[in-house]
Design a protein around this motif. Sequence first.
Motif, PDB file in Angstrom:
ATOM      1  N   THR A   1     -25.111  57.014  10.441  1.00  0.00           N
ATOM      2  CA  THR A   1     -25.547  56.872   9.051  1.00  0.00           C
ATOM      3  C   THR A   1     -25.778  58.211   8.351  1.00  0.00           C
ATOM      4  OG1 THR A   1     -27.838  56.646   9.814  1.00  0.00           O
ATOM      5  CG2 THR A   1     -26.602  54.621   9.422  1.00  0.00           C
TER       6      THR A   1
ATOM      7  N   ILE B   1     -23.576  55.443   3.062  1.00  0.00           N
ATOM      8  CA  ILE B   1     -23.716  54.242   2.228  1.00  0.00           C
ATOM      9  C   ILE B   1     -22.465  54.045   1.387  1.00  0.00           C
ATOM     10  CG2 ILE B   1     -25.013  53.264   0.294  1.00  0.00           C
ATOM     11  CD1 ILE B   1     -27.504  54.656   1.493  1.00  0.00           C
TER      12      ILE B   1
ATOM     13  N   GLY C   1     -24.923  50.521   5.947  1.00  0.00           N
ATOM     14  CA  GLY C   1     -26.332  50.443   5.572  1.00  0.00           C
ATOM     15  C   GLY C   1     -27.188  50.192   6.793  1.00  0.00           C
TER      16      GLY C   1
ATOM     17  N   VAL D   1     -31.293  49.347   8.307  1.00  0.00           N
ATOM     18  CA  VAL D   1     -32.722  49.051   8.213  1.00  0.00           C
ATOM     19  C   VAL D   1     -33.380  49.726   9.407  1.00  0.00           C
ATOM     20  CG1 VAL D   1     -34.486  47.264   8.279  1.00  0.00           C
ATOM     21  CG2 VAL D   1     -32.361  46.869   7.041  1.00  0.00           C
TER      22      VAL D   1
ATOM     23  N   GLU E   1     -37.379  45.953   3.453  1.00  0.00           N
ATOM     24  CA  GLU E   1     -36.321  46.822   3.974  1.00  0.00           C
ATOM     25  C   GLU E   1     -35.026  46.038   4.199  1.00  0.00           C
ATOM     26  OE1 GLU E   1     -35.880  49.909   4.406  1.00  0.00           O
ATOM     27  OE2 GLU E   1     -37.598  50.961   5.241  1.00  0.00           O
TER      28      GLU E   1
ATOM     29  N   VAL F   1     -31.261  46.408   1.929  1.00  0.00           N
ATOM     30  CA  VAL F   1     -29.933  46.720   2.469  1.00  0.00           C
ATOM     31  C   VAL F   1     -28.965  45.556   2.285  1.00  0.00           C
ATOM     32  CG1 VAL F   1     -28.656  47.349   4.540  1.00  0.00           C
ATOM     33  CG2 VAL F   1     -30.880  48.376   4.093  1.00  0.00           C
TER      34      VAL F   1
ATOM     35  N   ARG G   1     -27.232  45.286  -1.078  1.00  0.00           N
ATOM     36  CA  ARG G   1     -26.188  46.250  -1.410  1.00  0.00           C
ATOM     37  C   ARG G   1     -24.829  45.905  -0.808  1.00  0.00           C
ATOM     38  NH1 ARG G   1     -30.855  48.274  -2.491  1.00  0.00           N
ATOM     39  NH2 ARG G   1     -31.163  50.217  -3.655  1.00  0.00           N
TER      40      ARG G   1
ATOM     41  N   ALA H   1     -23.460  45.982   2.143  1.00  0.00           N
ATOM     42  CA  ALA H   1     -22.796  46.918   3.047  1.00  0.00           C
ATOM     43  C   ALA H   1     -21.813  46.168   3.938  1.00  0.00           C
ATOM     44  CB  ALA H   1     -23.835  47.636   3.909  1.00  0.00           C
TER      45      ALA H   1
ATOM     46  N   LEU I   1     -23.728  46.593   8.666  1.00  0.00           N
ATOM     47  CA  LEU I   1     -25.170  46.522   8.533  1.00  0.00           C
ATOM     48  C   LEU I   1     -25.808  46.828   9.887  1.00  0.00           C
ATOM     49  CD1 LEU I   1     -27.710  45.770   6.924  1.00  0.00           C
ATOM     50  CD2 LEU I   1     -27.294  43.381   7.547  1.00  0.00           C
TER      51      LEU I   1
END
Length: 527
Positions: free
Chosen positions: A66, A92, A97, A99, A164, A168, A171, A173, A176
């Motif tokens: 990340t 991102i 993404g 958490v 959290e 995410v 968005r 992603a 994930l």
Amino acid sequence: METVVQDEDRHNAPGTPPLVLLRGITKTFPGVIANADVDLEVQPGEIHALLGENGAGKSTLMNVLTGIYRPDAGEIVIDGYAHDFASPVEAIAAGIGMVHQHFKLVRAFTVAENIHLGWDQTPRRASAAALEARTRTLAERFNLAVNPAARIDELSAGEQQRVEILRVLARDARVLILDEPTAVLTPAEAGELFSALREFRARGNAVIFISHKLDEVLEISDRITILRGGRKVATENTKDCDHRMLARLMVGRDIVFTNFRETGPAQTGARQPVLSLKDVSARDERGVMALRNVNLDLYAGEILGVAGVAGNGQRELSEVLTGLRTASSGSILVDGAPIAARDAAGFVKLGIAHIPEDRLRSGLAASLPVTDNAVLREYNVPPIARGPFYSPGAASALAHTIAETADVAVPDFGMPARNLSGGNQQRLVARREMRIAKRLLVAAYPSRGLDVGAINSMLRYLVELRDAGVAVVLFSEELEELFNLSDRLIVLYEGHVMGDFPIAKADLETVGLLMGGQTRQPGMDTA
């Protein structure tokens, strides 16, 4: 010897590149090899679990993916294209993404503000009410109950974790990454999250799922990769795995799972409570009543389990019991007499210790050295304190003793405590607190973030403390853990004690109903 098994059931077209391909990832820190030549392949439409002991390198590997860390060696390939992420923003943008286990929220902002912060879909001009309405819609979509108007620093750890996850998921992603995502969720909430993850996977996305809970890994994942000592030791199809196999791969040996209900009855002795709450109420940070007229007796040689959905007064109860929060009304008795202590230091002098819910913010001074954190409770007593003088040598010796007893590998006792893995932080705090728990230990989620072997050891420590005549209050979101360990159980709902009964008279269905606010069922006798 690495075992790699291909998943025959995956239906990707021949030649479809993995969504994520890590090749030869190596990352070192001073005195520590966190990752050593690690390979990982995650396919589209796959939930891929990542397992390993505390300190095995799972979080470091994901921090490399990340963009939080730059690898010392190796390659990151996303959708067939090599990437060199210089920051999380670049990751991102590439559809990744995460958490994190430790929350990355702005504590002074509301839930709605955190959800929309830095998001390209946030309207340029939007009122607080509009952002809260958008957040409410997202929460309903992903079955994650949050209060959009609440400030983050007013929320429990469980509620913060939901924010959290929601931030995410909102968005969209493509990959994930979830680091212990269910640690603060009830079984029902975890089930709702799993449904959302399966929908996410069905759209051709991928999930990397980090967890110590073998049951949920076996339930939700398609494949499992195991790390040990910073190296990859196996990748297996989930359908070919079981609990003992995974535990053995994680720790390199067979794990004997203890049934603590067979360790013998609690040694309660005389039934004079060591501590009692009489009609105690307490407010949260917002001034809202979080505990309501709680009456509770705690006995020596007994483990009292506390069940309840996150945010129903658990934090306030744990803080009232340890002097961190002043009761709004009611009284606290120790050995039958009103307590004179007015703060946490006074409670410590009475032999009352606390493993807090948030180990990093409440249990540790994260920027201070490991040694200072290990001796935090005993710096002013011999042998560390010699009159008005502090003995660094005695402090170092005690820190090494605590770390060794807790099985915490510390490469440098002078490094900041934040550099320890989450599980090692938890074990260090737990053993430090157990040393001073002469009368009562309040343990708030002590096994959170620990691997299967460490959980077994942690729970055994609590039983040993109980058998030594200490009263233990155990908060846990794991009902199985509470049923396996507790002698008596209470259920909290909106600050009320919904039931107080011997564990022998408890059953999962009734406890679940009480956690949801339904009244006590026939046959559920109070103690």
